[in-house]
Design an enzyme around this catalytic site. Structure first.
Site, PDB file in Angstrom:
ATOM      1  CD  GLU A   1     -12.234  11.306  25.189  1.00 19.61           C
ATOM      2  OE1 GLU A   1     -11.010  11.163  24.955  1.00 19.61           O
ATOM      3  OE2 GLU A   1     -13.078  11.494  24.294  1.00 19.61           O
TER       4      GLU A   1
ATOM      5  CG  HIS B   1      -6.022   9.135  33.244  1.00 19.51           C
ATOM      6  ND1 HIS B   1      -5.201   8.177  32.697  1.00 19.51           N
ATOM      7  CD2 HIS B   1      -6.311   9.998  32.234  1.00 19.51           C
ATOM      8  CE1 HIS B   1      -4.988   8.450  31.421  1.00 19.51           C
ATOM      9  NE2 HIS B   1      -5.653   9.541  31.116  1.00 19.51           N
TER      10      HIS B   1
END
Length: 280
Positions: free
Chosen positions: A139, A143
């Protein structure tokens, strides 16, 4: 996607602000949980550890293997990997606060000999070619504005035949207006890049020298995370608001509830291998 290095300061600020709040409410495994079915009443701690175990099984490092942890957070998944497989883990994050916390947790667990944590950007890795036997990104690639560049760098530092495992939230077309609104809100608030699709991930991995690509949609196993995480934060709302302010806490609660109800938001685990015939 943009080709420039991400604004690491904004992402670091998120994990040093609201991210610290979420560590308190959710736990130091700051990623989705995995529940087998609706009857599974596992705790958050057990469910998040189960997802980490799934990723460990896909990575499958030998004892002593060198593993790059891309976006290591405060080090909980890395320590679980070390405990399970005795791998040597180098964790990177763009937050100095997280580097310090992960290093401290490794020392407290007696695992400083097998772990190293440092500040680094996956789009410009400070490691030599062929430095690692494996890598994972739990995860964290959401970004990164240039995932292609990140995957090219990861391939460069992996030895030929090295394994890469990715876990990430994605978009599942077609998106209705509500799903688009939720994704846009997450991108704006939490410095998320454009959400990829399964096909986009497959294309990027292929283009950057990865083979044997295995993409699994486990959305139905993790979907419970959104509501449970929102409930956990809301239950401690006043306490958490004193740390980071009420606005980001309330905004997070609302967004997680909306995301949990959206079929356009999915979750993938991906395993791939750096082409054994490739050279850096």
């Amino acid at each position: 996607m943009a080709a420039e290095i991400s604004d690491v300061g904004n992402v670091a600020s998120f994990y040093e602000g609201l991210g610290q709040v979420l560590n308190i409410a959710w736990g130091e495994n700051l990623h989705y949980g995995y529940w087998e079915d609706d009857a599974d009443d596992s705790t958050v701690e057990a469910a998040t550890a189960r997802l980490t175990d799934l990723l460990i099984s896909l990575l499958d490092p030998a004892p002593g293997a060198g593993v790059l942890d891309i976006g290591c957070g405060v080090g909980k998944p890395a320590l679980q990997l070390v405990a399970a497989r005795k791998a040597r883990v180098t964790g990177i994050t763009i937050s100095d606060v997280e580097v310090k916390q992960a290093t401290q947790r490794a020392a407290e667990a007696g695992r400083s000999d097998l772990t190293t944590f440092r500040n680094a950007d996956v789009q410009d890795l400070p490691f030599d070619d062929d430095s690692f036997d494996g890598a994972w990104a739990v995860e964290s690639l959401l970004h990164v504005p240039d995932r292609g560049r990140a995957l090219a760098e990861t391939a460069r530092v992996l030895r030929p035949g090295g394994r890469l495992v990715i876990a990430d939230t994605v978009q599942r077309p077609p998106l209705d207006a509500e799903a688009r609104a939720v994704l846009d809100a997450f991108r704006t608030s939490y410095h998320v890049s454009a959400y990829a699709t399964a096909d986009e991930y497959r294309g990027l991995l292929t283009a950057n020298g990865f083979v044997d690509i295995d993409i699994r949609d486990i959305s139905d196993k993790v979907v419970r995370t959104g509501m449970i995480m929102a409930d956990a934060v809301e239950a401690r709302r006043d306490e958490l608001a004193r740390i980071d302010g009420p606005e980001p806490v309330d905004q997070y609660i609302g967004l997680m509830r909306r995301a949990a109800a959206s079929p356009g938001i999915g979750y993938l685990v991906i395993a791939a291998t750096r082409d054994p015939a490739s050279t850096s």
